[in-house]
Structure formats: structure tokens, C-alpha cells
Scaffold this motif. Structure first.
Motif, mmCIF file in Angstrom:
data_model
loop_
_atom_site.group_PDB
_atom_site.id
_atom_site.type_symbol
_atom_site.label_atom_id
_atom_site.label_comp_id
_atom_site.label_asym_id
_atom_site.label_seq_id
_atom_site.Cartn_x
_atom_site.Cartn_y
_atom_site.Cartn_z
ATOM 1 N N LEU A 12 41.186 36.068 34.355
ATOM 2 C CA LEU A 12 40.223 35.941 35.445
ATOM 3 C C LEU A 12 40.826 36.394 36.773
ATOM 4 N N THR A 13 42.136 36.195 36.943
ATOM 5 C CA THR A 13 42.816 36.707 38.133
ATOM 6 C C THR A 13 42.704 38.231 38.203
ATOM 7 N N ALA A 14 42.897 38.879 37.059
ATOM 8 C CA ALA A 14 42.783 40.345 37.023
ATOM 9 C C ALA A 14 41.340 40.792 37.207
ATOM 10 N N ALA A 15 40.431 40.172 36.489
ATOM 11 C CA ALA A 15 39.032 40.583 36.551
ATOM 12 C C ALA A 15 38.470 40.453 37.962
ATOM 13 N N VAL A 63 40.282 44.630 37.790
ATOM 14 C CA VAL A 63 41.281 45.186 36.881
ATOM 15 C C VAL A 63 40.840 44.929 35.446
ATOM 16 N N HIS A 64 40.865 45.969 34.634
ATOM 17 C CA HIS A 64 40.445 45.864 33.236
ATOM 18 C C HIS A 64 41.598 45.336 32.383
ATOM 19 N N ALA A 101 30.998 38.767 34.587
ATOM 20 C CA ALA A 101 30.448 38.648 35.929
ATOM 21 C C ALA A 101 31.191 39.526 36.921
ATOM 22 N N ALA A 102 32.490 39.729 36.681
ATOM 23 C CA ALA A 102 33.301 40.553 37.582
ATOM 24 C C ALA A 102 33.121 42.042 37.316
ATOM 25 N N GLY A 103 32.460 42.383 36.220
ATOM 26 C CA GLY A 103 32.270 43.796 35.882
ATOM 27 C C GLY A 103 33.491 44.458 35.289
ATOM 28 N N ALA A 104 34.434 43.641 34.798
ATOM 29 C CA ALA A 104 35.637 44.196 34.178
ATOM 30 C C ALA A 104 35.423 44.379 32.681
#
Length: 383
Positions: free
Chosen positions: A84-87, A91-92, A115-118
Motif C-alpha cells: 500500500l505504501t508503493a501503490a 508504483v506498480h 483504488a490507487a490505480g496501481a
């Protein structure tokens, strides 16, 4: 398109990701932008990999490097928060298996990433095998008749040092935090996921019921000798038997049982043996698509994603069943023997377990149904 990649967890299995990123660098697809480790890699560990930025702060490293892709190869119970930190930064992800230690964490992860679009690829490398679509096509066209069930067997050798290699190894939980390490959920997790894929039951909604039998010979919390039977929504039984206390290490495999024959898949070798009525045996070795390469090509619009989280939902149902099951039954000393060898890292062999694991895959039955003296009928059913 060359994408900057950050690797979280570069020791142990993570080292294979380092080498793979270097391979993709040579193809012009990726660039190692940074390494996240609690203890930085030294010059010897980095030999051949240059001097990439290193930090124990994952979010800060992503920000500083402008990473587009993150590989998360860290302890199971850290996966959700790191993903979730990456998303949140767009970041994929290539997320190692198991994706999460509980189904609730899995849902939190998948919903947050969406939700983050990752984009998230789960690291079940066996699901990148070209053998899988070939096997499913054979089953669909009736090559082995009606599918009666799928069995899987994995017998590996692990000593006490394996369970002491990290604070979370061999643990079901640390305090109130779920870990759910164990034969079925971590080292031989590919057997579970691959068997479900062969059966056509990879999504969470494909699972109608789960029965578990969890045992341990080593002095650990988690299971080292276990079996599970998943019943799919279509009524197909999928049985997986696994042990880390084998007499000798064997190649794990999945076998599809049909009314007119069988298909055996040694998934680490991409090797398939088809045996059916009226035909001679046919063996083939298939290719495999690397999951990081697939993720990068997917991001450039050239390939469909092979292992999105939704295709690991059924596997996560199994993780949840193991998590909720009673603690593994400690096998009596009469059921195992100490293997000769290094006294600093002894290992335990469960008597006859190699044959028991194979018989479970062959007959689609649980250990207790095979009349094993150390496996009384203690299975737990999870609807």
C-alpha cells in the motif's frame, strides 16, 4: 521502455530478484534503482550490481528514486503495508507469495491497490508456465475424460536452521500479528496455487469448502507436514499434501485425474506427462514467462497480466483456513526420527511420509483417511 525498479528484501530468495532485474537490464526493460533492506548490502553482496541507493525507509526510497515498479520480497506479515505504501505513490508491484497472512489483509491490499490505480502481480512463478494453458486446453477438450479431481504432492527436506533463519520463520503469529508460515502456505504454496489453477478454481468464489490437517515434527509453531482438500464450486476435489520432513527431496507435482487418463505436471520444471486410454504416454517441456517481465510488458500495453490478485483468491482462502485452524498437532517422537548429519542443524524425518504424500495426491484423500498412525481424524472443515 526501461522502468526503474526498487527491490524490498534483497537477501535469501530476494537475491534471485536481483539477478532477474540484471537480466531485464540487458533487455532494456528495467533498471535497478534502489534496494530496501534493514541492513544495507555490503560490497561483496552487491558484486556485479553496481552501487544502487539503499535505505531502510521504503517510502523515502521510492520517492528518491522515482521508481515505477517495486518488488516486495519481505516477511509475509509486512506485505500489505509495503504494497500500500508503493501503490499510494503510483508504483506498480511484483508481490511475493503468499500475498498476505489473512484474507482480511488480502482484501485490504487488493482494494487499496485498485483504488490507487496501481497494478499488482503476485509472484507465483509456476502460474507463468506455458504448461498451464496447455493442460487446461487438454482437460477442456476431454483428452482425459471428465475431471474427477486434482492432487498435488510436495516432499522437501528442511533442517532446524531453516526454521531459525528469521524471527518469523516457523511462526503462526508474532504477538497479535498473523504470520501463517507453514508448508502449505509458504514453501510449498506453489503446489496449492498450481493445483487450483489446473482445476480451474483460482478465484475466491471458486471455493466451496476446505478441510485441513496440520502437523509438525519440528519444535515450531507452524505446520511442517500437512494436507488440505479444497472442494471447488463445481464439485471438483483438490488435494494438496506437503511435508518439509521428507526422507529425500523430490520434485513437487500436480496430477489431474480424469475418467480416461491423467496429466502430471512437475511445475518447477514446466514438464508435463499425459497418459490416457488408447494412447501412448506423451511428455513435453514447456516454456515459461517471467512474471516481472510480464508485469513490465503489461504496463507498456503489450501483454495481459498473468497473476493479478484476484487469481490468487482461492489460494488465500486456503491461507485463511490454515490461519483459523487449531495449532498444528505435534507428532509423537515415535512418528519421526532424527536424520544423521550436522548436529548444529538437525532435521527430522517423518516415518513413511514420502509415500503418504504421494498416496494423498493419487487418491485425493487426507492423511487420516489413509490410515496413517500419526494422523488421527482431526481435520478441520471450513465452509
Amino acid at each position: 521502455m526501461t522502468l526503474p525498479v526498487v527491490l524490498a528484501g534483497a537477501r535469501g530468495h530476494g537475491r534471485s530478484h536481483l539477478h532477474n532485474v540484471r537480466r531485464l537490464e540487458q533487455l532494456g526493460l528495467a533498471r535497478l534503482a534502489g534496494i530496501c533492506e534493514l541492513r544495507p548490502l555490503d560490497a561483496e553482496e552487491l558484486e556485479g550490481f553496481g552501487r544502487p541507493p539503499q535505505s531502510a525507509d521504503f517510502g523515502a526510497l521510492l520517492d528518491a528514486t522515482g521508481a515505477r515498479v517495486a518488488i516486495i520480497c519481505t516477511p509475509i506479515h509486512t506485505h500489505t503495508d509495503l504494497a500500500l505504501t508503493a501503490a499510494a505513490r503510483g508504483v506498480h508491484l511484483l508481490l511475493e507469495k503468499p500475498p498476505a497472512p489473512s484474507f482480511a489483509q488480502f482484501e485490504r491490499l487488493t482494494e487499496g491497490v485498485r483504488a490507487a490505480g496501481a497494478v499488482c502481480q503476485v509472484g507465483f512463478q509456476s502460474l507463468g508456465s506455458h504448461a498451464l494453458p496447455a493442460i487446461r486446453a487438454l482437460i477442456a477438450e476431454g483428452a482425459i475424460g471428465d475431471l474427477r479431481g486434482v492432487g498435488a504432492a510436495g516432499g522437501w527436506v528442511r533442517d532446524s536452521a531453516y526454521f531459525a533463519r528469521a524471527p518469523w520463520s516457523g511462526r503462526r503469529r508474532i504477538g497479535a500479528v498473523d504470520v501463517v508460515d507453514g508448508a502449505l502456505t509458504n514453501p510449498l504454496a506453489h503446489a496449492v496455487a498450481t493445483a487450483l489453477a489446473v482445476a480451474g478454481g483460482s478465484r475466491a468464489g471458486d471455493v466451496a469448502g476446505i478441510e485441513t490437517e496440520l502437523f509438525r515434527a519440528h519444535d515450531i509453531e507452524s505446520d511442517d507436514t500437512s494436507c488440505v482438500r479444497i472442494t471447488t464450486a463445481g464439485g471438483v476435489p483438490v488435494t494438496v499434501a506437503a511435508t518439509l520432513c521428507a526422507e529425500r527431496t523430490a520434485e513437487p507435482y500436480v496430477v489431474a485425474h480424469g475418467a480416461l487418463g491423467r496429466i502430471t505436471f512437475w511445475y518447477r520444471q514446466d514438464r508435463v506427462l499425459v497418459q490416457r486410454s488408447g494412447h501412448g504416454p506423451r511428455e513435453e517441456v514447456h516454456g515459461r514467462t517471467d512474471l516481472l517481465e510480464n508485469l513490465i510488458r503489461h504496463l507498456s500495453g503489450h501483454s495481459p497480466l498473468l497473476v493479478p490478485p484476484e487469481l490468487t483468491g482461492a489460494f488465500m482462502r486456503v491461507v485463511e483456513a490454515v490461519r483459523l485452524a487449531p495449532d498444528p498437532v505435534a507428532l509423537p517422537e515415535s512418528a519421526w526420527r532424527a536424520a544423521p548429519g550436522d548436529a548444529q542443524a538437525p532435521r527430522r524425518i517423518v516415518s513413511g511420509v514420502d509415500d503418504v504424500v504421494a498416496a494423498s495426491a493419487e487418491t485425493l484423500t487426507l492423511f487420516s483417511e489413509l490410515g496413517v498412525p500419526w494422523a488421527p481424524a482431526t481435520e478441520v472443515s471450513t465452509p
